[in-house]
Design an enzyme around this catalytic site. Structure first.
Site, PDB file in Angstrom:
ATOM      1  N   GLU A 174      10.443  -1.909  -2.569  1.00  0.00           N
ATOM      2  CA  GLU A 174      10.467  -3.338  -2.296  1.00  0.00           C
ATOM      3  C   GLU A 174       9.287  -3.561  -1.385  1.00  0.00           C
ATOM      4  O   GLU A 174       9.245  -3.003  -0.292  1.00  0.00           O
ATOM      5  CB  GLU A 174      11.775  -3.670  -1.603  1.00  0.00           C
ATOM      6  CG  GLU A 174      12.076  -5.131  -1.596  1.00  0.00           C
ATOM      7  CD  GLU A 174      12.996  -5.458  -0.460  1.00  0.00           C
ATOM      8  OE1 GLU A 174      14.040  -4.818  -0.322  1.00  0.00           O
ATOM      9  OE2 GLU A 174      12.626  -6.343   0.322  1.00  0.00           O
ATOM     10  N   CYS A 225      11.242  -9.932   4.550  1.00  0.00           N
ATOM     11  CA  CYS A 225      10.585  -9.887   3.240  1.00  0.00           C
ATOM     12  C   CYS A 225      10.791 -11.201   2.495  1.00  0.00           C
ATOM     13  O   CYS A 225      10.071 -11.503   1.551  1.00  0.00           O
ATOM     14  CB  CYS A 225      11.096  -8.709   2.431  1.00  0.00           C
ATOM     15  SG  CYS A 225      12.870  -8.553   2.487  1.00  0.00           S
ATOM     16  N   ARG A 228       0.842  -1.207   0.000  1.00  0.00           N
ATOM     17  CA  ARG A 228       0.000   0.000   0.000  1.00  0.00           C
ATOM     18  C   ARG A 228       0.875   1.255   0.000  1.00  0.00           C
ATOM     19  O   ARG A 228       0.696   2.171  -0.799  1.00  0.00           O
ATOM     20  CB  ARG A 228      -0.911  -0.030   1.228  1.00  0.00           C
ATOM     21  CG  ARG A 228      -2.090   0.890   1.166  1.00  0.00           C
ATOM     22  CD  ARG A 228      -3.101   0.478   2.217  1.00  0.00           C
ATOM     23  NE  ARG A 228      -2.415   0.192   3.479  1.00  0.00           N
ATOM     24  CZ  ARG A 228      -2.501   0.940   4.560  1.00  0.00           C
ATOM     25  NH1 ARG A 228      -3.236   2.004   4.565  1.00  0.00           N
ATOM     26  NH2 ARG A 228      -1.858   0.619   5.666  1.00  0.00           N
ATOM     27  N   GLY A 229       1.868   1.281   0.921  1.00  0.00           N
ATOM     28  CA  GLY A 229       2.741   2.452   1.038  1.00  0.00           C
ATOM     29  C   GLY A 229       3.579   2.635  -0.216  1.00  0.00           C
ATOM     30  O   GLY A 229       3.691   3.733  -0.762  1.00  0.00           O
ATOM     31  N   GLY A 230       4.176   1.543  -0.699  1.00  0.00           N
ATOM     32  CA  GLY A 230       5.041   1.615  -1.877  1.00  0.00           C
ATOM     33  C   GLY A 230       4.262   2.076  -3.095  1.00  0.00           C
ATOM     34  O   GLY A 230       4.712   2.931  -3.870  1.00  0.00           O
TER      35      GLY A 230
END
Ligand code: NAP
Length: 525
Positions: A265, A302, A244-246
């Site tokens: 990423e 990740c 969402r942020g990326g």
């Protein structure tokens, strides 16, 4: 070193503002002193204007001078000693030992880029000599190399307070490429950010770097980060965090009058395939390996294996039973922030309604931001029919999927989104038998692993920590390893320039003795 809670703007400190926030101790859920003061718009503009002024002078410095700056940053970070380790541990609930390793990785990364700059060939210099009497038209003298992109905005990652934060991989590669950097601290570990930021600012001063080569901004919300990405002085962005942020930052950057590259990423479930030979021959060691990979760092990597495919077999049933007992013996783990804890609980609750089995460690005493490790199970048919099962759940959990045939696995592999990694456990005979699967996986990931787990990313020149969207925003790049530097550089060509006006790497005598392609031949001369 005192933590002041104030941003770093060039060589000065920001003001104490009314908009403040604090870090939390995830073990207890209690706020930790001091207050951190959100940067003002004026501070943001000053950081950007200083970075813009530093852009040309810093970008033109010899590689060896920038290498000294990077090595001094590493030395200063090490000189912070236990103060840094203890603060990072307090703000994240990750053990000291983890940060001793992460600090070594961070400083090793800075020194790796310093070595790359000392050697100098990373700029990909090419020289094509003029042929004035070429017919029907003369050929000009053409030379090109990589040059810095300009000021870069870097967003710190919650899960790597050192290695992917203030002086982490994005900052190290951007500074190495010759780009000033403005960092947005993560609200989860602002004290750690300030300690490293001070070490970086001191290194800039003591090695004579121009003011504005580095700034660090605190912000309690998203406004400052978004305004930075929109700022005309910023020419690229590095980000590690949620999809969402990326995605929000990618969209902001694309909507600018001058769109800029954004290296995000974001999310990856790192599919892991246990082929029949592996589960038959090494079931026990696979249980131990998978458990360590799923629960290490409280599952907040990740590269955590979030999808695990097993054949329908007796050996797989034994594997699942043993894996569940490892999960029930795992400690409960505090997650990094209350937001990440809530996302874990919400996503786990939803997934429990979508799968055939859900096993969770039984423990209702969950202080601070702690959660219980768990494991979900489903079938290939359900997996293919429910795209939500592809979503990353950040924390100590994974989804096991039993498949009946090679065709099932191939269909699933085709349906997968872009990933950072995929792992295949098997024998060489399995690899031959499943060659079609491997060929599909290669189109989906940045790194393919044979008989190993995806967590633990080696920092070395050949590493690829990237992958097709949504793992990252640009599958052609890597966030780890020396090739990360090229994200923050662009090709510039000099045509018919006199030797004296060319960058050293392109001068006829090759004074820096770098590898170049000269008239089609790869050489140093
Ligand atoms: P995040 O919410 O994306 O935040 C990362 C950074 O970006 C933070 O500094 C955050 O500010 C900022 N930010 C987020 N959304 C923004 C927006 N719309 N505009 C401007 N700035 C924005 O990620 P997180 O806090 O690290 O963790 C949340 C989730 O991210 C996890 O549950 C996990 O799914 C994912 N994650 C993935 C990776 C990966 O490597 N793939 C790594 C870490 C996390 P604040 O500090 O103010 O929140």
């Amino acid at each position: 070193m005192e933590i002041t809670g104030k941003s770093i703007v060039g060589f000065s400190r920001g003001a104490r503002t009314d908009e403040t926030f604090r870090a939390f101790n995830p073990t207890t859920g209690e706020a930790v002193e001091p207050d951190f003061h959100s940067a003002t718009d004026d501070e943001l503009n000053r950081a950007a204007s200083l970075a813009d002024s530093a852009r040309i002078s810093y970008g033109k410095l010899p590689g060896k001078t920038r290498a000294t700056f990077l090595r001094t940053i590493a030395d200063n970070i090490e000189a912070l000693g236990d103060t840094l380790i203890q603060r990072a541990s307090l703000e994240t609930a990750l053990p000291d030992k983890r940060f001793i390793g992460e600090r070594a990785r961070t400083c090793g990364q800075l020194r790796m880029f310093a070595d790359l700059l000392d050697e100098g060939s990373w700029v990909d210099a090419r020289v094509d000599h003029a042929i004035p009497d070429r017919q029907p038209i003369p050929k000009p003298d053409v030379r090109s190399m990589l040059r810095p992109l300009g000021p870069v905005a870097v967003f710190c990652a919650s899960n790597f307070p050192l290695a992917y934060s203030v002086a982490g991989g994005d900052t190290a590669s951007a500074l190495a490429a010759g780009c000033p950097v403005i960092v947005i601290a993560h609200t989860a570990h602002p004290g750690t950010a300030e300690l490293v930021g001070s070490a970086l600012m001191d290194a800039a001063k003591s090695t004579g770097m121009p003011e504005g080569v580095f700034s660090l901004l605190f912000s309690s919300g998203y406004e400052i980060g978004q305004a930075l990405v929109k700022h005309t002085s910023i020419k690229a962005v590095g980000f590690t965090g949620s999809r969402r942020g990326g995605r929000a930052l990618m969209d902001i950057a694309a909507a600018r009058p001058e769109p800029i590259p954004v290296y995000t990423e974001m999310s990856s479930v790192n599919p892991t395939f246990f082929l029949p030979g592996a589960i038959e021959q090494r079931g026990e060691s696979l249980v131990t390996g998978l458990h360590a990979s799923v629960t290490g760092g409280a599952g907040q990597f990740c590269t955590k294996p979030g999808l695990v495919f097993l054949p329908e077999s007796e050996a797989s049933l034994a594997f699942i039973s043993n894996f569940k007992s490892e999960i029930s013996n795992s400690p409960t783990s505090p997650l990094l922030t209350d937001g990440i804890r809530k996302s874990y609980d919400d996503a786990s609750g939803k997934r429990a309604t979508e799968v055939t089995d859900h096993f969770e460690k039984e423990n209702s005493d969950l202080p601070g931001f702690s959660v219980n490790p768990s494991v979900f199970e489903t079938t290939t048919i359900d997996f293919l029919n429910m795209p939500d099962l592809n979503e990353e759940i950040f924390g100590p959990t994974t989804l096991l999927i039993k498949s009946q045939s090679k065709e099932d696995l191939i269909e699933i592999a085709r349906s997968l989104e872009g990933q950072l990694t995929a792992s295949v456990h098997g024998t060489e005979a399995d690899l031959r038998e499943y060659a079609d699967l491997i060929a599909i996986l290669e189109t989906k990931v940045g790194r393919l692993i044979f008989n190993g787990f995806s967590t633990g990313v080696e920092v070395c020149p050949s590493m690829v920590h990237g992958g097709p969207y949504p793992a990252t925003s640009d599958s052609r790049s890597t966030a780890v390893g020396s090739r990360a530097i090229t994200r923050f550089a662009r090709l510039v060509c000099f045509q018919n320039f006199p030797d004296s006006a060319l960058p050293d790497e392109l001068k006829e005598s090759n004074p820096l003795n770098v590898w170049r392609v000269v008239d089609g031949e790869f050489k140093k001369g």
